[in-house]
Enzyme design. Structure first.
Site, PDB file in Angstrom:
ATOM      1  N   ASP A  94      70.129  42.707  48.719  1.00  0.00           N
ATOM      2  CA  ASP A  94      70.380  43.562  49.881  1.00  0.00           C
ATOM      3  C   ASP A  94      69.245  44.576  49.970  1.00  0.00           C
ATOM      4  OD1 ASP A  94      70.877  45.414  47.919  1.00  0.00           O
ATOM      5  OD2 ASP A  94      73.024  45.476  48.215  1.00  0.00           O
ATOM      6  N   SER A  95      69.214  45.333  51.042  1.00  0.00           N
ATOM      7  CA  SER A  95      68.062  46.220  51.272  1.00  0.00           C
ATOM      8  C   SER A  95      68.188  47.552  50.551  1.00  0.00           C
ATOM      9  CB  SER A  95      67.919  46.494  52.764  1.00  0.00           C
ATOM     10  OG  SER A  95      69.003  47.297  53.211  1.00  0.00           O
ATOM     11  N   ASP A 268      79.665  38.064  50.409  1.00  0.00           N
ATOM     12  CA  ASP A 268      79.512  38.645  49.078  1.00  0.00           C
ATOM     13  C   ASP A 268      80.452  39.818  48.942  1.00  0.00           C
ATOM     14  OD1 ASP A 268      77.943  41.523  48.725  1.00  0.00           O
ATOM     15  OD2 ASP A 268      77.688  40.608  50.694  1.00  0.00           O
ATOM     16  N   CYS A 306      95.312  26.696  37.871  1.00  0.00           N
ATOM     17  CA  CYS A 306      93.860  26.843  37.701  1.00  0.00           C
ATOM     18  C   CYS A 306      93.386  26.119  36.440  1.00  0.00           C
ATOM     19  CB  CYS A 306      93.511  28.332  37.608  1.00  0.00           C
ATOM     20  SG  CYS A 306      91.753  28.664  37.413  1.00  0.00           S
ATOM     21  N   CYS A 308      90.247  26.752  35.087  1.00  0.00           N
ATOM     22  CA  CYS A 308      89.072  27.451  34.564  1.00  0.00           C
ATOM     23  C   CYS A 308      89.202  27.637  33.044  1.00  0.00           C
ATOM     24  CB  CYS A 308      88.880  28.804  35.256  1.00  0.00           C
ATOM     25  SG  CYS A 308      89.968  30.127  34.665  1.00  0.00           S
ATOM     26  N   CYS A 311      92.077  30.064  31.995  1.00  0.00           N
ATOM     27  CA  CYS A 311      93.447  29.557  32.166  1.00  0.00           C
ATOM     28  C   CYS A 311      93.755  28.396  31.218  1.00  0.00           C
ATOM     29  CB  CYS A 311      93.682  29.156  33.617  1.00  0.00           C
ATOM     30  SG  CYS A 311      93.727  30.593  34.717  1.00  0.00           S
ATOM     31  N   HIS A 337      87.754  34.090  35.504  1.00  0.00           N
ATOM     32  CA  HIS A 337      88.802  33.464  36.311  1.00  0.00           C
ATOM     33  C   HIS A 337      88.681  33.830  37.793  1.00  0.00           C
ATOM     34  CE1 HIS A 337      92.637  32.285  37.977  1.00  0.00           C
ATOM     35  NE2 HIS A 337      92.723  33.528  38.443  1.00  0.00           N
TER      36      HIS A 337
END
Length: 373
Positions: A94-95, A268, A306, A308, A311, A337
């Site tokens: 970002d700027s 984002d 989930c 992941c 999990c 997660h």
């Protein structure tokens, strides 16, 4: 040669959402996509290897923070941000505008740029559009953002109009100062607050400058959700169909789905990592505040649906213990997660667009998550 190329693959017949591919110097990004935020050249509690494991295609870093510490020239000496942080996939910077403007009384805006005092030590600094561009050129990100003025909410019409016109002038200066257009894509930012005609004016002016991608700024700054969706309804269609569209600072599951349905390609937000450090997990059944006492003897995963790493290996009871004991591993496991959850959500969204059933998917997701439809 342009630094990036956007390919629109499909538009969902049911919702109008877009499926695309964004080609960058450090790899191809499948859109729509969520970008984890690595403010200070690191996504908090995550290694680059862990980010790859959950299939993070691109991350965002912050120009203001890296300028303040360790300094953009040091990063440049290290070989650029990718090499400095050992990340070989795309990076968007970002700027720094949002951070500078959020300093409030510590900053002063003029036509030349913004004078501000450091949040670290109170030292005085000045960032102009040219300086913001120079910093990002040094960082070497794949996608850079123009230096813009993000108007607060609420703000009166005259303030927003003056602000967006300054953003247009600054955008031209950023483009003129940009040194590496063949290696780094510079995106324009549409402002205009909550005023339809000002959004139209900003989109028209920014598009006339001609950027390879466009962001919608000035949303998710405190306005009610219905107002954000209303602004998106009339702003997104103003942007070119053959270029990526990026909604800045948005990351809750409902906002991601609503944004995609309105034609946005990139998002984002610090939300998933920030709430993780406070002991809150995003799950298919809604938020789980794992630090709460009711989870002390809950030996089930954060999210039973989930798959992941967290999990598959740890229980709510154990993670609650880590959080209560202020152990770093607690933040790491929930962060892993939460990011996996959002990246998987976007993967499912892309699949639903391909199958022309995104509105059906949204309805199913909202019912389980506990959102009103």
């Amino acid at each position: 040669m342009a630094a990036i190329k956007f390919e629109l693959i499909k538009t969902c017949k049911q919702s109008g959402a877009r499926l695309g591919k964004l080609y960058t110097p450090h790899g191809v990004i499948e859109t729509p996509i969520f970008m984890p935020v690595g403010t200070q050249a690191t996504v908090k509690a995550m290694t680059p290897e862990a980010l790859k494991e959950i299939n993070s295609q691109i991350i965002l870093s912050n120009t203001y923070h890296l300028y303040m510490r360790p300094g953009h020239k040091l990063v440049e000496k290290a070989g650029g941000l990718h090499k400095f942080m050992n990340w070989d996939r795309p990076i968007l910077t970002d700027s720094g505008g949002f951070q500078v403007f959020s300093l409030g009384p510590l900053r002063k805006i003029t036509e030349e740029g913004v004078e501000f005092r450091s949040h670290l030590d109170g030292s005085k600094h000045f960032i102009s559009p040219e300086k913001a561009t120079e910093i990002q050129n040094s960082l070497g990100s794949d996608i850079m953002m123009v230096f813009d003025e993000c108007a607060p909410y609420p703000a009166d019409r005259d303030y927003v109009k003056n602000s967006l016109e300054r953003t247009t002038r600054w955008a031209k200066r950023c483009k003129d100062a940009h040194k590496n257009p063949d290696r780094q894509a510079l995106f324009g930012i549409v402002q205009g607050g909550m005023y339809k005609d000002l959004r139209e004016q900003s989109a028209r002016e920014i598009m006339e400058i001609d950027f390879p991608g466009y962001a919608i700024g000035g949303l998710s700054v405190g306005e009610p959700k219905h107002l954000m969706y209303e602004v998106l309804d009339y702003t997104t269609p103003l942007l070119p169909k053959d270029k990526p569209r990026y909604l800045m600072g948005v990351g809750s599951p409902d906002d991601l789905l609503e944004g995609v349905i309105r034609g946005v390609d990139m998002f984002d937000c610090v939300l998933p990592t920030r709430i993780a450090r406070n002991g809150t997990a995003m799950t298919s059944q809604g938020k789980v505040v794992v630090r709460n006492a009711k989870y002390a003897e809950d030996f089930t995963p954060l999210d039973p649906e989930c798959d992941c790493y967290t999990c598959k290996n740890y229980t709510r009871a154990y993670i609650r213990h880590l959080v209560k004991a202020n152990e770093i591993l607690g933040s790491t496991l929930i962060t892993h997660h939460n990011l996996y959850f959002l990246l998987k959500l976007m993967e499912n969204v892309r699949k639903a667009i391909m199958e022309d059933r995104l509105l059906d998917y949204k309805k199913e997701f909202f019912q389980k998550y506990g959102y009103e439809i």
